[in-house]
Design a protein around this motif. Structure first.
Motif, PDB file in Angstrom:
ATOM      1  N   ASN A  55       4.640   9.933  -0.640  1.00 39.57           N
ATOM      2  CA  ASN A  55       3.569   8.960  -0.450  1.00 39.57           C
ATOM      3  C   ASN A  55       2.282   9.645  -0.022  1.00 39.57           C
ATOM      4  O   ASN A  55       1.193   9.304  -0.509  1.00 39.57           O
ATOM      5  N   PHE A  56       2.387  10.617   0.870  1.00 37.21           N
ATOM      6  CA  PHE A  56       1.192  11.344   1.289  1.00 37.21           C
ATOM      7  C   PHE A  56       0.658  12.228   0.172  1.00 37.21           C
ATOM      8  O   PHE A  56      -0.546  12.468   0.083  1.00 37.21           O
ATOM      9  N   SER A  57       1.551  12.706  -0.684  1.00 36.02           N
ATOM     10  CA  SER A  57       1.107  13.504  -1.822  1.00 36.02           C
ATOM     11  C   SER A  57       0.202  12.689  -2.725  1.00 36.02           C
ATOM     12  O   SER A  57      -0.829  13.173  -3.209  1.00 36.02           O
ATOM     13  N   LEU A  58       0.568  11.432  -2.945  1.00 35.99           N
ATOM     14  CA  LEU A  58      -0.255  10.548  -3.762  1.00 35.99           C
ATOM     15  C   LEU A  58      -1.588  10.272  -3.077  1.00 35.99           C
ATOM     16  O   LEU A  58      -2.645  10.264  -3.715  1.00 35.99           O
ATOM     17  N   ALA A  59      -1.537  10.054  -1.753  1.00 38.99           N
ATOM     18  CA  ALA A  59      -2.771   9.797  -1.013  1.00 38.99           C
ATOM     19  C   ALA A  59      -3.694  11.005  -1.049  1.00 38.99           C
ATOM     20  O   ALA A  59      -4.918  10.876  -1.170  1.00 38.99           O
ATOM     21  N   ALA A  60      -3.119  12.202  -0.983  1.00 39.12           N
ATOM     22  CA  ALA A  60      -3.921  13.430  -0.977  1.00 39.12           C
ATOM     23  C   ALA A  60      -4.538  13.726  -2.330  1.00 39.12           C
ATOM     24  O   ALA A  60      -5.483  14.504  -2.426  1.00 39.12           O
ATOM     25  N   LYS A  61      -4.013  13.105  -3.384  1.00 43.55           N
ATOM     26  CA  LYS A  61      -4.544  13.337  -4.739  1.00 43.55           C
ATOM     27  C   LYS A  61      -5.673  12.377  -5.088  1.00 43.55           C
ATOM     28  O   LYS A  61      -6.282  12.520  -6.142  1.00 43.55           O
TER      29      LYS A  61
ATOM     30  N   GLN B 215       3.247   1.189   9.242  1.00 39.62           N
ATOM     31  CA  GLN B 215       1.821   0.886   9.322  1.00 39.62           C
ATOM     32  C   GLN B 215       1.038   2.066   9.884  1.00 39.62           C
ATOM     33  O   GLN B 215      -0.092   2.335   9.453  1.00 39.62           O
ATOM     34  N   ALA B 216       1.626   2.789  10.831  1.00 43.89           N
ATOM     35  CA  ALA B 216       0.971   3.982  11.370  1.00 43.89           C
ATOM     36  C   ALA B 216       0.797   5.035  10.279  1.00 43.89           C
ATOM     37  O   ALA B 216      -0.267   5.657  10.153  1.00 43.89           O
ATOM     38  N   LEU B 217       1.822   5.230   9.458  1.00 43.76           N
ATOM     39  CA  LEU B 217       1.736   6.195   8.365  1.00 43.76           C
ATOM     40  C   LEU B 217       0.740   5.742   7.299  1.00 43.76           C
ATOM     41  O   LEU B 217      -0.008   6.556   6.740  1.00 43.76           O
ATOM     42  N   THR B 218       0.719   4.436   7.027  1.00 44.53           N
ATOM     43  CA  THR B 218      -0.227   3.910   6.043  1.00 44.53           C
ATOM     44  C   THR B 218      -1.661   4.146   6.498  1.00 44.53           C
ATOM     45  O   THR B 218      -2.540   4.474   5.692  1.00 44.53           O
ATOM     46  N   LEU B 219      -1.900   4.002   7.792  1.00 44.30           N
ATOM     47  CA  LEU B 219      -3.235   4.270   8.341  1.00 44.30           C
ATOM     48  C   LEU B 219      -3.598   5.744   8.175  1.00 44.30           C
ATOM     49  O   LEU B 219      -4.738   6.070   7.801  1.00 44.30           O
TER      50      LEU B 219
ATOM     51  N   GLY C  65       0.778  -1.228   0.000  1.00 48.21           N
ATOM     52  CA  GLY C  65       0.000   0.000   0.000  1.00 48.21           C
ATOM     53  C   GLY C  65       0.809   1.276   0.000  1.00 48.21           C
ATOM     54  O   GLY C  65       0.249   2.374   0.105  1.00 48.21           O
ATOM     55  N   THR C  66       2.165   1.157  -0.093  1.00 44.74           N
ATOM     56  CA  THR C  66       3.002   2.345  -0.160  1.00 44.74           C
ATOM     57  C   THR C  66       4.071   2.132  -1.228  1.00 44.74           C
ATOM     58  O   THR C  66       4.312   1.009  -1.675  1.00 44.74           O
TER      59      THR C  66
END
Length: 285
Positions: A117-123, A170-174, A107-108
């Motif tokens: 990684n968060f940039s992709l999640a935010a998009k 895993q904390a970041l993935t959550l 998932g990352t």
């Protein structure tokens, strides 16, 4: 009551997730045939935190995969937020669903930084470029959210996410899975691969985020203690069926020993069924 009022009332009473007579068979017609979903019917109210229990092969992970669109179902209907998503591909459902897998490295993008990684999640589901995703606003918000983890990662946003420990990752993935407040959050044994201390940290974070964001959640776990301590409902699966469904006061009264006894009853019944079958075979062969 006006027609408009009736429609609004009907919509408010509608479950956020509805599975109707859902079937799935893998390797049909071969010696490896597996039937992990045998006519599953399940309604999940908005804001509910459902724990899914079951032994190996019970169908619990298949249930989450079917909702996520990881494979086509054989029959039945899956609805999410009033839409029939039964035939939607996985990438289309991803706009509505957040997911965390058992493997901390799923998932990352391991070679990309935490920020990337968060940039992709935010998009997800947005028509915006990377410039927006790397904006100062996002970085400041991300740093604040990561600081809440108390893992010392707020000053390591440029570090490759693959260089982190399993618990940190895993904390970041959550956080990524819940960044845009998905309609549905799927957690597939997301602490099973962690050491006990890291698992406890991630579970505490999970409970905090779900409560704060009021997320509709399905969480698969093998841990009876997690099932007792978390959520407002327990769905127990066995051989592709929902065996028990506990909510409200029923769920509150359950203890670990109660859950273990129910699994033992299933095991004992299967042994008796197998013994009876052996007797019949011995009699008629």
């Amino acid at each position: 009551m006006t027609v408009h009022a009736q429609q609004s009332l009907s919509s408010s009473n509608r479950p956020l997730v509805r599975l109707t007579n859902v079937y799935k068979t893998f390797h049909a017609g071969t010696v490896n045939e597996v039937r992990p979903m045998r006519g599953i019917n399940l309604d999940i109210a908005e804001g509910s935190f459902v724990i899914v229990l079951g032994g190996n092969g019970s169908g619990k992970s298949t249930l989450l995969n079917a909702m996520a669109g990881s494979f086509p179902i054989d029959a039945g209907r899956i609805e999410l937020d009033g839409q029939d998503v039964s035939t939607w591909p996985e990438h289309r459902r991803a706009a509505l669903i957040g997911r965390v897998f058992q493997n901390p490295f799923s998932g990352t993008a391991p070679n990309m930084s935490i920020l990337d990684n968060f940039s992709l999640a935010a998009k997800r589901g947005k028509f915006r470029g990377l410039n927006w995703a790397h904006s100062r606003h996002l970085q400041d918000e991300l740093r604040d959210r990561v600081r809440e983890l108390k893992m010392g990662l707020e000053d390591r946003l440029d570090s490759a996410i693959g260089s982190l420990s399993g618990g940190q990752r895993q904390a970041l993935t959550l956080l990524m899975a819940t960044w845009l407040k998905p309609k549905l959050l799927l957690l597939d044994e997301h602490t099973a691969a962690l050491d006990p201390k890291s698992a406890d940290q991630v579970i505490a974070l999970t409970d905090r985020i779900i409560a704060r964001e009021r997320l509709t959640t399905l969480m698969v776990t093998h841990s009876m203690q997690q099932a007792i301590n978390l959520g407002d409902r327990i769905v127990m699966m066995h051989s592709g069926n929902v065996l028990h469904d506990f909510s409200d006061t029923q769920k509150q009264r359950l203890r670990v020993d109660d859950l273990l006894a129910k699994f033992e009853n299933v095991r004992r019944r299967e042994l008796l069924d197998e013994s009876a079958a052996e007797l019949l075979r011995a009699r008629y062969i």
